[in-house]
Design an enzyme around this catalytic site. Structure first.
Site, PDB file in Angstrom:
ATOM      1  CG  HIS A   1      -1.863   1.152   1.300  1.00  0.00           C
ATOM      2  ND1 HIS A   1      -2.700   1.310   0.727  1.00  0.00           N
ATOM      3  CD2 HIS A   1      -1.579   2.380   1.943  1.00  0.00           C
ATOM      4  CE1 HIS A   1      -3.312   2.526   0.793  1.00  0.00           C
ATOM      5  NE2 HIS A   1      -2.609   3.055   1.677  1.00  0.00           N
TER       6      HIS A   1
ATOM      7  CG  ASP B   1     -12.466   4.089   4.280  1.00  0.00           C
ATOM      8  OD1 ASP B   1     -11.790   4.833   5.010  1.00  0.00           O
ATOM      9  OD2 ASP B   1     -12.075   3.886   3.204  1.00  0.00           O
TER      10      ASP B   1
ATOM     11  NE  ARG C   1     -11.079  11.078   7.690  1.00  0.00           N
ATOM     12  CZ  ARG C   1      -9.902  10.183   7.082  1.00  0.00           C
ATOM     13  NH1 ARG C   1     -10.360   9.032   6.721  1.00  0.00           N
ATOM     14  NH2 ARG C   1      -8.712  10.568   7.130  1.00  0.00           N
TER      15      ARG C   1
ATOM     16  CB  SER D   1      -9.175   5.562   6.449  1.00  0.00           C
ATOM     17  OG  SER D   1      -9.310   5.554   5.127  1.00  0.00           O
TER      18      SER D   1
ATOM     19  CE  LYS E   1      -9.103   2.300   2.473  1.00  0.00           C
ATOM     20  NZ  LYS E   1      -9.102   3.731   2.162  1.00  0.00           N
TER      21      LYS E   1
END
Ligand code: URA
Length: 436
Positions: free
Chosen positions: A93, A172, A179, A194, A198
């Site tokens: 990620h 999310d 947000r 967040s 995931k």
């Protein structure tokens, strides 16, 4: 003080939570669970939820709160489970960068070295690019895999990159949107929950994070990025997952190209050793992008308990097995090798030239990221090729960037993205830290 009615979050209980957070207290795991549940079921509204998040921005969150929020978010939807008996599944990620082709190259490279990589990716956000948009620039590429197909593809060919689905962590998607609208993105605990929710829902046994630092990232200062990196790693560990996080630089584009399809072309060319992009680049094999890719692949292999590290990754890059794996993945997801190889850049780019000699002092990455996105809006292969890096010595008239695509005439002021001065400058480090 506990919530007014533990376990059920209504208007009054939520007001108490907001007040406690406003006054600097931590909420309990039961509170966070009830908040996510109440928000998803419509028992509490966006106004109260946004007020709570704003209190989190100002007052911060404890690590325990971030863990509890992650857990509540994961439980808002389905989760994927990979059979550990069939081998370790890893994920990678990035916290979001400009010219960041790491996933496009590292995922097939790691799979070519024997790792099993399952990656759900996002789309472009703000000035940062999205891996899914880049892959979808290949005609026919299908990023919308069902969870079953996604799992099967990882098990059969060793890698898959697919779009986030509504089924995983639906909280999310709604919360991120809220947000974004209410200025409550930059809270360490909210960002960590967040991202990690995931990753946990996606089922990998180990995760390699690449947290960017610099003006173009969520964590502009290295100490902020280190803190986010530690939170990501620690929260993952709390869920029984292995994790490591690089803190890498985003004061300048990582790769050479900025856009969507043009970045796919760069990734393809790096893996294929073809010359569309490489012939434009100086010393591509030792570029910052390639160095980071090799480190990330080494970390993915290490997490997969595969030996060889960077050397093994470099061999897969050199011998074409990484490229063969990219082709296999692209074909499994509906596109053809021919379509991938037919992606060609505008043969007549515009050149942005330096009006003075000197050293490149800084590069406005946000401006370049926005220009790249603009150029690729009407032309998937539109975008930029960036010729220089911070610290380079340049002459007047030397190319700073090339502009590709149908809208190239509309992009102005690119020279102002490159600050040139008389003083030599040290380029920023590529990797500031690795948090394990
Ligand atoms: N990326 C995410 O997925 N979530 C955030 O909150 C910030 C970046």
């Amino acid at each position: 003080m506990a919530a007014a009615n533990p376990g059920v979050m209504d208007d009054t209980a939520m007001r108490h939570c907001i007040e406690r957070k406003r006054d600097g207290h931590a909420l309990s795991a039961t509170d966070w669970d009830a908040i996510i549940d109440g928000f998803m079921e419509g028992r509490i509204d966006e106004a109260q939820t946004a007020a709570l998040f704003m209190a989190c921005v100002w007052r911060g969150m404890t690590f325990e709160e971030a863990h509890a929020l992650t857990d509540a978010m994961v439980r808002s939807g389905e989760t994927i489970s990979f059979d550990r008996g069939k081998g370790i599944v890893v994920d990678k990620h990035s916290s979001g960068g400009v010219a960041d082709i790491v996933s496009l190259v590292a995922v097939p490279l790691a799979a070519a070295c024997g790792a099993r990589v399952a990656k759900l990716s996002g789309r472009a956000l703000g000035h940062t690019g999205g891996t899914i948009d880049k892959l979808e620039a290949i005609p026919g590429f299908n990023a919308a895999l069902s969870l079953d197909t996604f799992i099967r593809q990882v098990e059969t060919i060793g890698c898959a990159i697919a779009a986030q689905t509504q089924a995983l962590v639906p909280a999310d998607k709604r919360i991120y949107n809220l947000r974004d609208r209410t200025g409550t993105v930059p809270a360490m605990g909210l960002i960590a929950a967040s991202i990690v929710s995931k990753k946990i829902a996606c089922g990998a046994h180990a995760i390699v994070f690449d947290v960017k630092t610099g003006p173009a990232s969520f964590t502009p200062r290295p100490d902020q990025a280190r803190e986010l990196a530690s939170w990501l790693v620690e929260i993952c560990k709390g869920f029984g997952r292995k994790a490591v996080a690089f803190v890498s630089d985003m004061h300048q584009p990582l790769g050479r190209t900025v856009g969507t399809g043009i970045e796919m072309v760069e990734a393809r060319d790096l893996l294929q050793h073809s010359d569309v992009i490489l012939s434009l680049s100086k010393d591509p094999e030792r570029s910052r992008g390639v160095q980071l890719i090799l480190k990330v692949v080494a970390a993915l292999l290490d997490a997969s308990e595969i030996t060889g590290g960077e050397e093994r990754a470099a061999k897969s890059l050199a011998d074409g097995t990484g490229y063969a794996k990219l082709v296999e993945m692209v074909e499994a997801q509906g596109a053809s090798r021919g379509a991938l190889e037919a992606m060609e850049l505008d043969p007549k780019p515009l050149t942005v030239k330096a009006s003075q000699a000197g050293f490149v002092q800084s590069i406005d990455v946000v401006h370049l990221g926005n220009a790249g996105r603009r150029l690729s809006r009407n032309d998937a292969l539109g975008g930029l090729f960036v010729n220089v890096e911070i610290g380079d010595r340049i002459e007047a008239g030397q190319p700073l960037a090339r502009v590709y695509g149908k809208d190239k005439e509309h992009v102005r002021n690119l020279e102002s993205s490159f600050k040139i001065g008389a003083e030599p400058v040290e380029p920023p480090p590529l990797v500031y830290d690795m948090v394990t």
